[in-house]
Design an enzyme around this catalytic site. Structure first.
Site, short mmCIF file in Angstrom:
data_model
loop_
_atom_site.label_atom_id
_atom_site.label_comp_id
_atom_site.label_asym_id
_atom_site.label_seq_id
_atom_site.Cartn_x
_atom_site.Cartn_y
_atom_site.Cartn_z
N GLY A 1 86.58 128.05 9.31
CA GLY A 1 86.47 128.60 10.79
C GLY A 1 87.58 127.77 11.45
O GLY A 1 88.31 127.43 10.73
N ARG A 2 87.59 127.50 12.49
CA ARG A 2 88.46 126.86 13.69
C ARG A 2 88.88 125.75 12.97
O ARG A 2 90.20 125.30 12.83
CB ARG A 2 87.90 126.67 15.09
CG ARG A 2 87.52 127.70 15.62
CD ARG A 2 87.10 127.46 17.26
NE ARG A 2 86.43 128.46 17.83
CZ ARG A 2 84.99 128.48 17.63
NH1 ARG A 2 84.17 127.80 16.96
NH2 ARG A 2 84.42 129.55 18.31
N ILE A 3 87.90 124.64 12.59
CA ILE A 3 88.02 123.28 12.11
C ILE A 3 88.84 123.52 10.71
O ILE A 3 89.83 122.70 10.43
CB ILE A 3 87.18 122.32 12.22
CG1 ILE A 3 86.54 122.21 13.63
CG2 ILE A 3 87.44 120.90 11.61
CD1 ILE A 3 85.42 121.73 13.63
N ARG B 1 82.17 133.24 3.72
CA ARG B 1 81.56 134.56 3.48
C ARG B 1 82.08 135.74 3.15
O ARG B 1 82.04 136.41 2.31
CB ARG B 1 80.30 134.79 4.61
CG ARG B 1 78.94 134.22 4.28
CD ARG B 1 77.99 134.75 5.23
NE ARG B 1 78.50 133.92 6.53
CZ ARG B 1 77.95 133.64 7.88
NH1 ARG B 1 76.55 134.19 7.72
NH2 ARG B 1 78.33 133.13 8.81
N SER B 2 83.16 135.86 3.91
CA SER B 2 83.90 137.03 3.79
C SER B 2 85.67 136.58 3.90
O SER B 2 85.83 135.60 4.58
CB SER B 2 83.95 138.11 4.74
OG SER B 2 83.98 137.80 6.15
N ARG C 1 77.79 119.06 8.78
CA ARG C 1 76.63 118.63 8.82
C ARG C 1 76.08 117.98 7.50
O ARG C 1 76.38 118.57 6.42
CB ARG C 1 75.58 119.58 9.24
CG ARG C 1 75.79 120.14 10.54
CD ARG C 1 75.35 119.16 11.67
NE ARG C 1 75.49 119.56 13.04
CZ ARG C 1 76.47 119.26 13.89
NH1 ARG C 1 77.44 118.80 13.48
NH2 ARG C 1 76.60 119.83 15.37
N GLU D 1 70.51 111.14 9.12
CA GLU D 1 71.33 110.71 9.97
C GLU D 1 70.57 109.96 11.16
O GLU D 1 69.58 110.54 11.68
CB GLU D 1 72.12 111.45 10.64
CG GLU D 1 73.68 111.24 10.48
CD GLU D 1 74.61 112.45 11.04
OE1 GLU D 1 74.54 112.68 12.20
OE2 GLU D 1 75.42 113.12 10.36
N HIS E 1 79.28 109.93 12.00
CA HIS E 1 79.32 111.19 13.06
C HIS E 1 80.19 110.95 14.13
O HIS E 1 79.78 111.18 15.38
CB HIS E 1 77.96 111.71 13.31
CG HIS E 1 77.69 113.18 13.60
ND1 HIS E 1 76.84 113.93 13.41
CD2 HIS E 1 78.83 113.96 14.15
CE1 HIS E 1 76.95 115.11 13.58
NE2 HIS E 1 78.34 115.13 14.20
N ILE E 2 81.70 110.63 14.04
CA ILE E 2 82.52 110.34 14.99
C ILE E 2 83.68 111.52 15.05
O ILE E 2 84.64 111.24 15.63
CB ILE E 2 83.12 108.95 15.02
CG1 ILE E 2 83.74 108.73 13.57
CG2 ILE E 2 82.04 108.00 15.12
CD1 ILE E 2 84.35 107.55 13.51
N GLY E 3 83.27 112.50 14.24
CA GLY E 3 84.45 113.54 14.37
C GLY E 3 85.15 113.96 15.54
O GLY E 3 86.25 113.90 15.33
C1 DGY Z 1 79.66 119.28 16.87
O1 DGY Z 1 80.15 119.26 18.08
O2 DGY Z 1 78.83 119.83 16.40
C2 DGY Z 1 80.05 117.52 16.55
O3 DGY Z 1 79.23 117.44 15.03
C3 DGY Z 1 80.06 116.61 17.50
O4 DGY Z 1 81.25 116.59 17.98
#
Ligand code: DGY
Length: 309
Positions: free
Chosen positions: A140-142, A162-163, A222, A251, A270-272
């Protein structure tokens, strides 16, 4: 708060921890709008407790804590915060990859605990990123932002989703692989897929057993996408070499958990997206969504756009 106050009376949970469930259910009773976090379960029970609720706005891009179909059924738009956190989260994922593959945790622990002796040509040998093969699960975007970073490290990038994503293949030079082939071929695997019924427990014992014994696993999606017990086994038995985790299941992960004690596992809480600029942009985007909905307009960033029919 500055953006919301002109359009509505606002009550805000004042503490720096998730609002207790009972308090949340109580407070939504008369609410028309809800500005929430990924720690709040927005489900049938909450919707039943909130008969006047007309808009939900979450300060996160992932909305796996929200029952989207129940909201859609009630005609409630759910806002989220895509785009603004893409690059910051990709930085975190790439940082974890470097740190785990190059054994930063063990190095830091040696320094902190006084084990840094003379320079040792065989100490803390890790695995290279440059010139290696990176597998991205969930382009995806990330995922695409991680692929752009990998190009700077001259990595070959495989992806699974998926595709097939032909535009991304052309633009980024990434190669599609089946899930199994990606795990078997990659020197490093970064998991960036969203959590849903198809990805829950995706990285299980079978998946980990397919990876190279020298491989690194990074999870910045996640926690529930990776089976925690299977990962503990894989890291302690040498099925894979290292892991870097921004998210875990459960978590918060208790410090007494076996996973946290493993020297080849680096866990951050969870500091992404946690930079001053990005969290500010997320807060603003979530406010923008809620303000639009309360003014009777379409949310600019809606996770269930079908609600607008
Ligand atoms: C989200 O935005 O879904 C992240 O897990 C927190 O930035």
């Amino acid at each position: 708060m500055e953006r919301l106050r002109p359009v509505s009376d606002v009550w805000m949970w004042p503490e720096n921890r998730a609002i207790p469930r009972g308090e949340l259910l109580d407070r939504v009773r008369d609410a028309q709008g809800l500005y929430c976090m990924l720690t709040d379960g927005i489900d049938a029970e909450l919707l039943a407790a909130a008969p006047r609720l007309a808009a939900v706005s979450q300060m996160a891009v992932g909305v796996d804590n929200v029952d989207l179909s129940a909201c859609t059924e009630r005609g409630i738009p759910v806002g989220h915060t895509p785009d603004v956190l893409t690059e910051t989260t990709a930085d975190t994922a790439f940082g974890l990859l470097i740190a785990a593959a190059r054994r930063f945790r063990e190095g830091m622990e040696d320094v902190l605990e006084g084990r840094w002796g003379e320079w040792d040509p065989a100490a803390l040998l890790g695995r290279d990123l440059h010139g290696s093969t990176l597998g991205i699960v969930g382009l995806g975007r990330i995922g695409r932002a991680v692929a752009r970073r990998a190009a700077g490290f001259r990595m070959r990038v495989l992806y699974n989703k998926r595709s097939r994503d032909h535009p991304a293949e052309e633009r980024l030079g990434v190669e599609f692989r089946s899930f199994g082939a990606l795990l078997a071929e990659s020197d490093h695997v970064v998991v960036l897929t969203s959590l849903n019924s198809g990805t829950h427990g995706l990285i299980d014992r079978a998946a980990l057993a397919m990876m190279k014994p020298t491989a690194t696993l990074v999870n910045a999606s996640r926690g529930q996408v990776v089976d925690t017990d299977a990962l503990v086994e894989a890291l302690s038995c040498g099925w894979i070499a290292a892991a870097g985790l921004d998210v875990t299941d459960p978590e918060p992960m208790p410090s007494s958990h076996r996973l946290v004690s493993l020297p080849n596992c680096l866990v951050v809480p969870h500091i992404g997206s946690a930079t001053v600029r990005t969290r500010t942009l997320m807060a603003e985007r979530a406010a923008e969504n809620l303000v639009a909905a309360l003014r009777g307009k379409q949310m600019p960033y809606c996770a269930n756009p079908e609600v607008y029919g």
